[in-house]
Design an enzyme around this catalytic site. Structure first.
Site, mmCIF file in Angstrom:
data_model
loop_
_atom_site.group_PDB
_atom_site.id
_atom_site.type_symbol
_atom_site.label_atom_id
_atom_site.label_comp_id
_atom_site.label_asym_id
_atom_site.label_seq_id
_atom_site.Cartn_x
_atom_site.Cartn_y
_atom_site.Cartn_z
ATOM 1 N N VAL A 62 0.813 -1.228 0.000
ATOM 2 C CA VAL A 62 0.000 0.000 0.000
ATOM 3 C C VAL A 62 0.842 1.273 0.000
ATOM 4 C CG1 VAL A 62 -2.020 -1.062 1.059
ATOM 5 C CG2 VAL A 62 -0.258 -0.035 2.533
ATOM 6 N N TYR A 152 1.313 4.311 16.397
ATOM 7 C CA TYR A 152 0.086 3.656 15.922
ATOM 8 C C TYR A 152 -1.125 4.568 16.133
ATOM 9 C CZ TYR A 152 -3.481 0.000 15.330
ATOM 10 O OH TYR A 152 -4.565 -0.742 14.905
HETATM 11 P P1 NAD Z 1 -3.354 -8.566 10.680
HETATM 12 O O1 NAD Z 1 -1.957 -8.279 11.134
HETATM 13 O O2 NAD Z 1 -3.849 -9.954 10.735
HETATM 14 O O3 NAD Z 1 -3.587 -8.021 9.193
HETATM 15 C C1 NAD Z 1 -2.935 -6.888 8.683
HETATM 16 C C2 NAD Z 1 -2.565 -7.189 7.246
HETATM 17 O O4 NAD Z 1 -1.975 -6.021 6.670
HETATM 18 C C3 NAD Z 1 -1.519 -8.327 7.141
HETATM 19 O O5 NAD Z 1 -1.958 -9.323 6.261
HETATM 20 C C4 NAD Z 1 -0.276 -7.593 6.621
HETATM 21 O O6 NAD Z 1 0.562 -8.393 5.801
HETATM 22 C C5 NAD Z 1 -0.916 -6.459 5.837
HETATM 23 N N1 NAD Z 1 0.051 -5.396 5.555
HETATM 24 C C6 NAD Z 1 0.980 -4.855 6.370
HETATM 25 N N2 NAD Z 1 1.723 -3.958 5.707
HETATM 26 C C7 NAD Z 1 1.251 -3.911 4.448
HETATM 27 C C8 NAD Z 1 1.601 -3.184 3.278
HETATM 28 N N3 NAD Z 1 2.609 -2.299 3.289
HETATM 29 N N4 NAD Z 1 0.877 -3.385 2.153
HETATM 30 C C9 NAD Z 1 -0.139 -4.273 2.127
HETATM 31 N N5 NAD Z 1 -0.501 -5.018 3.175
HETATM 32 C C10 NAD Z 1 0.189 -4.824 4.335
HETATM 33 O O7 NAD Z 1 -4.280 -7.612 11.595
HETATM 34 P P2 NAD Z 1 -5.843 -7.237 11.499
HETATM 35 O O8 NAD Z 1 -6.369 -7.252 12.870
HETATM 36 O O9 NAD Z 1 -6.534 -8.041 10.469
HETATM 37 O O10 NAD Z 1 -5.734 -5.698 11.061
HETATM 38 C C11 NAD Z 1 -6.574 -5.122 10.069
HETATM 39 C C12 NAD Z 1 -6.729 -3.635 10.355
HETATM 40 O O11 NAD Z 1 -7.467 -3.443 11.573
HETATM 41 C C13 NAD Z 1 -5.414 -2.869 10.550
HETATM 42 O O12 NAD Z 1 -5.484 -1.623 9.910
HETATM 43 C C14 NAD Z 1 -5.334 -2.684 12.050
HETATM 44 O O13 NAD Z 1 -4.541 -1.579 12.405
HETATM 45 C C15 NAD Z 1 -6.782 -2.525 12.407
HETATM 46 N N6 NAD Z 1 -7.093 -2.835 13.810
HETATM 47 C C16 NAD Z 1 -6.822 -4.043 14.357
HETATM 48 C C17 NAD Z 1 -7.148 -4.307 15.676
HETATM 49 C C18 NAD Z 1 -6.881 -5.658 16.344
HETATM 50 O O14 NAD Z 1 -6.997 -5.767 17.574
HETATM 51 N N7 NAD Z 1 -6.577 -6.710 15.621
HETATM 52 C C19 NAD Z 1 -7.725 -3.300 16.453
HETATM 53 C C20 NAD Z 1 -7.977 -2.061 15.866
HETATM 54 C C21 NAD Z 1 -7.670 -1.840 14.549
#
Ligand code: NAD
Length: 255
Positions: A62, A152
Site C-alpha cells: 500500500v 500507531y
Molecule cells: P493482521 O496483522 O492480521 O492483518 C494486517 C494485514 O496487513 C496483514 O496481512 C499484513 O501483511 C498487511 N500489511 C501490512 N503492511 C502492508 C503493506 N505495506 N501493504 C499491504 N498489506 C500490508 O491484523 P488485522 O487485525 O486483520 O488488522 C486489520 C486492520 O485493523 C489494521 O489496519 C489494524 O490496524 C486494524 N485494527 C486491528 C485491531 C486488532 O486488535 N486486531 C484493532 C484495531 C484496529
C-alpha cells in the site's frame, strides 16, 4: 446471502489474513468480485483460493503508488470499482522516549499514507462508476490515548481526519467515506495472552472478550453496501464497549 454487493468490484488491502480476509470472504459471498491485496503473497494466494474464483490475489504494497495503479487497473477490468477497504496496517508498542523517527515514519507510511494513496487511486474510477464506498480501518486507538501507542495511535487518529476530509470533498461524486474503529480483535495483530484465561485481558470492557474478524467484516459489509447509503464521514466503533467505559466493579445495593 442476499447479494448485497452483486455486480460490484472491491479492493481490500491487507487481505491475506485477519480482518481483510474475513471481509473478502463475506464480500464474495454477497456477490462481489474482490481484489485481495497484501505483501504476504503466499498466504494471500492461499486465502484467495480458499474463497473461490471471485477472489483475486494481487501483490499490493500500500505504500507504493505503482502497486496501487496496477491494482486499480486490474480491478476496473473486472467491472465497476465500487468499494475500497483500506484495511492493511501494522501495529507496534513503544514508549514515546524510545520511539525512533524512522520507526514512527514507517508506521505512518503504511497505516496513513497507504490509505491516502489508495483513496487517490480509486477516486477517478469510482466516480466514473457512479460513486462508491471507501472504508478506512482506523482503531479505538484513533479515538483515545493508549500507552505505548504514539506512532500507531497517531496514524489512526490521522486516518480518521483523512476520512472526514475525503467525505466532504467527494460527497458530490457519490463517494461515501467512513471509518471503522475496532477494539481488540482476535487476529495475528493482537498479542497472544501471556497465559491462563485469554478473556481476562478484556474483563475491563462491557463485552469481556476480544472481537472476531467476522464481527468487523459484518460492519464493513454494511458500509460497503447500499444499506448505509446516507452514511458518510462517520465513525463506526466495534469494540465490545471498551470506549464506553468499564463495567461496574461493585454490586449496587438499595439504600
Ligand atoms: P493482521 O496483522 O492480521 O492483518 C494486517 C494485514 O496487513 C496483514 O496481512 C499484513 O501483511 C498487511 N500489511 C501490512 N503492511 C502492508 C503493506 N505495506 N501493504 C499491504 N498489506 C500490508 O491484523 P488485522 O487485525 O486483520 O488488522 C486489520 C486492520 O485493523 C489494521 O489496519 C489494524 O490496524 C486494524 N485494527 C486491528 C485491531 C486488532 O486488535 N486486531 C484493532 C484495531 C484496529
Amino acid at each position: 446471502m442476499t447479494g448485497r454487493l452483486a455486480g460490484r468490484v472491491a479492493i481490500i488491502t491487507g487481505a491475506a489474513r485477519g480482518q481483510g480476509a474475513a471481509e473478502a470472504a463475506l464480500f464474495v459471498a454477497e456477490g462481489a468480485q474482490v481484489v485481495l491485496g497484501d505483501v504476504l503473497t503466499d498466504q494471500l494466494h492461499e486465502t484467495a483460493a480458499a474463497i473461490g474464483q471471485h477472489a483475486h490475489a494481487l501483490r499490493l504494497d500500500v505504500t507504493s503508488a505503482d502497486d496501487w495503479a496496477a491494482a486499480v487497473s486490474f480491478a476496473t477490468r473486472l467491472g465497476p470499482l465500487k468499494v475500497l477497504v483500506n484495511n492493511a496496517g501494522v501495529h507496534r508498542l513503544c514508549p514515546i522516549e524510545h520511539e525512533t523517527l524512522d520507526d514512527f515514519r514507517r508506521m505512518i507510511e503504511i497505516n496513513l499514507f497507504g490509505a491516502f494513496l489508495g483513496m487517490q487511486a480509486v477516486r477517478g474510477p469510482m466516480a466514473e462508476a457512479g460513486g462508491g464506498s471507501i472504508i478506512n480501518l482506523s482503531s479505538s486507538a484513533g479515538m483515545t490515548g493508549y500507552a505505548y501507542h504514539a506512532a500507531y495511535g497517531s496514524s489512526k487518529w490521522a486516518l480518521r481526519g483523512l476520512t472526514r476530509t475525503a467525505a466532504v470533498e467527494w460527497g458530490s461524486l457519490g463517494i461515501r467515506v467512513n471509518s471503522i474503529h475496532p477494539g481488540p480483535i482476535a487476529t495475528d495483530m493482537l498479542p497472544p495472552p501471556a497465559g491462563g484465561d485469554p478473556d481476562r485481558r478484556f474483563a475491563a470492557q462491557p463485552i469481556g472478550r476480544a472481537g472476531t474478524a467476522d464481527e468487523v467484516a459484518q460492519l464493513a459489509l454494511f458500509l460497503a453496501s447500499d444499506d448505509s447509503s446516507y452514511q458518510t464521514g462517520a465513525e463506526f466503533v466495534v469494540d465490545g464497549g471498551a470506549l464506553a467505559g468499564p463495567p461496574p466493579t461493585y454490586q449496587w445495593q438499595p439504600s
